[in-house]
Design an enzyme around this catalytic site. Sequence first.
Site, PDB file in Angstrom:
ATOM      1  N   ASP A   1      34.488  26.323  23.206  1.00  0.00           N
ATOM      2  CA  ASP A   1      34.534  27.509  22.329  1.00  0.00           C
ATOM      3  C   ASP A   1      34.630  27.142  20.856  1.00  0.00           C
ATOM      4  O   ASP A   1      35.208  27.869  20.054  1.00  0.00           O
ATOM      5  CB  ASP A   1      35.723  28.427  22.706  1.00  0.00           C
ATOM      6  CG  ASP A   1      35.710  28.783  24.168  1.00  0.00           C
ATOM      7  OD1 ASP A   1      34.633  29.053  24.692  1.00  0.00           O
ATOM      8  OD2 ASP A   1      36.796  28.774  24.793  1.00  0.00           O
TER       9      ASP A   1
ATOM     10  N   LYS B   1      29.724  26.095  19.192  1.00  0.00           N
ATOM     11  CA  LYS B   1      28.528  25.249  19.371  1.00  0.00           C
ATOM     12  C   LYS B   1      27.242  26.069  19.353  1.00  0.00           C
ATOM     13  O   LYS B   1      26.269  25.676  18.727  1.00  0.00           O
ATOM     14  CB  LYS B   1      28.588  24.504  20.713  1.00  0.00           C
ATOM     15  CG  LYS B   1      29.655  23.446  20.789  1.00  0.00           C
ATOM     16  CD  LYS B   1      29.643  22.752  22.129  1.00  0.00           C
ATOM     17  CE  LYS B   1      30.028  23.640  23.281  1.00  0.00           C
ATOM     18  NZ  LYS B   1      31.392  24.173  23.275  1.00  0.00           N
TER      19      LYS B   1
ATOM     20  N   GLY C   1      30.043  30.183  27.881  1.00  0.00           N
ATOM     21  CA  GLY C   1      29.735  31.466  27.252  1.00  0.00           C
ATOM     22  C   GLY C   1      29.377  31.174  25.808  1.00  0.00           C
ATOM     23  O   GLY C   1      30.254  30.909  25.004  1.00  0.00           O
ATOM     24  N   HIS C   2      28.092  31.163  25.505  1.00  0.00           N
ATOM     25  CA  HIS C   2      27.642  30.756  24.166  1.00  0.00           C
ATOM     26  C   HIS C   2      27.194  31.986  23.376  1.00  0.00           C
ATOM     27  O   HIS C   2      26.210  32.631  23.715  1.00  0.00           O
ATOM     28  CB  HIS C   2      26.511  29.724  24.308  1.00  0.00           C
ATOM     29  CG  HIS C   2      26.988  28.410  24.867  1.00  0.00           C
ATOM     30  ND1 HIS C   2      26.158  27.421  25.309  1.00  0.00           N
ATOM     31  CD2 HIS C   2      28.247  27.932  25.032  1.00  0.00           C
ATOM     32  CE1 HIS C   2      26.884  26.392  25.728  1.00  0.00           C
ATOM     33  NE2 HIS C   2      28.154  26.672  25.573  1.00  0.00           N
TER      34      HIS C   2
ATOM     35  N   GLN D   1      31.286  23.471  27.034  1.00  0.00           N
ATOM     36  CA  GLN D   1      32.711  23.097  27.021  1.00  0.00           C
ATOM     37  C   GLN D   1      32.960  22.071  25.899  1.00  0.00           C
ATOM     38  O   GLN D   1      32.240  22.102  24.919  1.00  0.00           O
ATOM     39  CB  GLN D   1      33.170  22.589  28.388  1.00  0.00           C
ATOM     40  CG  GLN D   1      33.146  23.647  29.493  1.00  0.00           C
ATOM     41  CD  GLN D   1      31.809  23.777  30.191  1.00  0.00           C
ATOM     42  OE1 GLN D   1      31.180  22.796  30.523  1.00  0.00           O
ATOM     43  NE2 GLN D   1      31.362  24.984  30.428  1.00  0.00           N
TER      44      GLN D   1
HETATM   45  P1  IMP Z   1      35.536  25.526  35.292  1.00  0.00           P
HETATM   46  O1  IMP Z   1      34.575  24.847  34.386  1.00  0.00           O
HETATM   47  O2  IMP Z   1      35.184  26.972  35.556  1.00  0.00           O
HETATM   48  O3  IMP Z   1      35.792  24.751  36.553  1.00  0.00           O
HETATM   49  O4  IMP Z   1      36.967  25.589  34.543  1.00  0.00           O
HETATM   50  C1  IMP Z   1      37.718  24.413  34.240  1.00  0.00           C
HETATM   51  C2  IMP Z   1      38.371  24.523  32.870  1.00  0.00           C
HETATM   52  O5  IMP Z   1      37.361  24.526  31.868  1.00  0.00           O
HETATM   53  C3  IMP Z   1      39.184  25.797  32.666  1.00  0.00           C
HETATM   54  O6  IMP Z   1      40.278  25.497  31.814  1.00  0.00           O
HETATM   55  C4  IMP Z   1      38.228  26.701  31.920  1.00  0.00           C
HETATM   56  O7  IMP Z   1      38.884  27.674  31.145  1.00  0.00           O
HETATM   57  C5  IMP Z   1      37.513  25.679  31.050  1.00  0.00           C
HETATM   58  N1  IMP Z   1      36.167  26.113  30.649  1.00  0.00           N
HETATM   59  C6  IMP Z   1      35.055  26.176  31.397  1.00  0.00           C
HETATM   60  N2  IMP Z   1      34.019  26.596  30.671  1.00  0.00           N
HETATM   61  C7  IMP Z   1      34.469  26.806  29.436  1.00  0.00           C
HETATM   62  C8  IMP Z   1      33.858  27.220  28.217  1.00  0.00           C
HETATM   63  O8  IMP Z   1      32.651  27.467  28.130  1.00  0.00           O
HETATM   64  N3  IMP Z   1      34.670  27.278  27.122  1.00  0.00           N
HETATM   65  C9  IMP Z   1      35.982  26.948  27.185  1.00  0.00           C
HETATM   66  N4  IMP Z   1      36.587  26.561  28.281  1.00  0.00           N
HETATM   67  C10 IMP Z   1      35.853  26.477  29.402  1.00  0.00           C
END
Ligand code: IMP
Length: 420
Positions: free
Chosen positions: A13, A16, A40-41, A222
């Site tokens: 977040d 990017k 979520g971009h 991420q």
């Molecule tokens: P997962 O990727 O859904 O397995 O989540 C694992 C961790 O990554 C959790 O803490 C999520 O909140 C975090 N996470 C996954 N995708 C994003 C993103 O796009 N932005 C920020 N955090 C993310």
Amino acid sequence: MSVTIAVGAQWGDEGKAKIIDYLSENIDIIARYQGGANAGHTVVANGKKFIFHLIPSGILYPRTICILGNGVVIDPQALINEIEKLKQENIEVQNRIFISEASHIVLPFHKIIDEHKENFAGKNKIGTTKRGIGICYADKMLRIGLRIGDLYHKLEEKLNHFIEIKNKELEILYNLAKLEPQKVLEDLKKFAEYIQPMVINSSLFFEKQLKQGKTILLEGAQGTALDIDHGTYPFVTSSNTTTGGALTGTGISYRYIQNVFGVCKAYVTRVGEGPFPTEIFGEEGKEMRNLGNEYGATTGRPRRCGWFDVELIKHAGRINGLTGLVLTKIDVLSKYKTIPVSIGYQRNQQKLDYFPSYGWEDCKPIYEFLPGWETDISHITRWKDLPENCKNYIEKIQEWTEIPIKYVSVGPTREQTFAL
Ligand code: IMP
């Protein structure tokens, strides 16, 4: 040497998508290399807000080609929804979106198991997005996953084998209802037909394009601190979010990499569980969340907020080979009289001058306090027009992280970004 990588330098977040959209103007091809619909971009272009989960953020430029690399895990329905939404917005998608035949597919049981595990994990909860990402990557590593290419080769046989294993898991491990293979098969057949013109051997495609002199931007999802190897394990995502992941997730050779930009906020946020040394709690934390409108683009969850962490960025610099930083949302700090910046940690009796691989929850930040500028900067588009204290903040970050700051962003729109 015409590949640029943009990676998140914090916990995701970082803004990017906005930077990728900004850089895409002069880019021919933009590719995602890991993650899936957990991302979520958000991009604001021509007064409209777009949130992308799978499609690279460069799709808004009419001539950019967008690729989902082999490292991305693809949720069929999420992809179809996103493409259909783009069509509704009159954004041309034909011959502009391509998918690697080696990407893994997120299937319904991945999401069911992700959600179930999260709901029953108690204090070991990761705080995932419940999009099935980690379970899909786990099956990839177990070598039982289904890939895009399998949609066109012995699909039924491969799927049946996969479902047989997963149904046992659903029933025996989780006491959940089994899935009907026929329904999953029918849905996959429809999906196979829908995406057929988009399926490519991406590594080959990239090589050909690079030899023709095309420019490529690789879009990380991420951030570094969520990397499966280099993040705050186990509170991470299940892929390599960093430069290494950009290579394995596309099949592009390291020899083509020219620039690696680390995108970071002028402060820090994180969603989900896990350690966060510079986190601000209570009312002060809420204040920053409101100032920065810090709510997740995928799940809507409130983001945790904290002060800028120099050691985290130095870690990102090392892991990714950052050639520059992009500092976003610095306008959010305009309200503060004094701004703390963490320049190291005290962990128990020890002073740490690096981002460790364990025990982050015991790391107490060592703060330096910088004077704020207390004036709105969201309209400023040139370095020389920034208030002196804001310039000082940027210069100090550059000095402490030892990474040159290349771009600064002072608001959500394309126009609120400038090069230094
Ligand atoms: P997962 O990727 O859904 O397995 O989540 C694992 C961790 O990554 C959790 O803490 C999520 O909140 C975090 N996470 C996954 N995708 C994003 C993103 O796009 N932005 C920020 N955090 C993310």
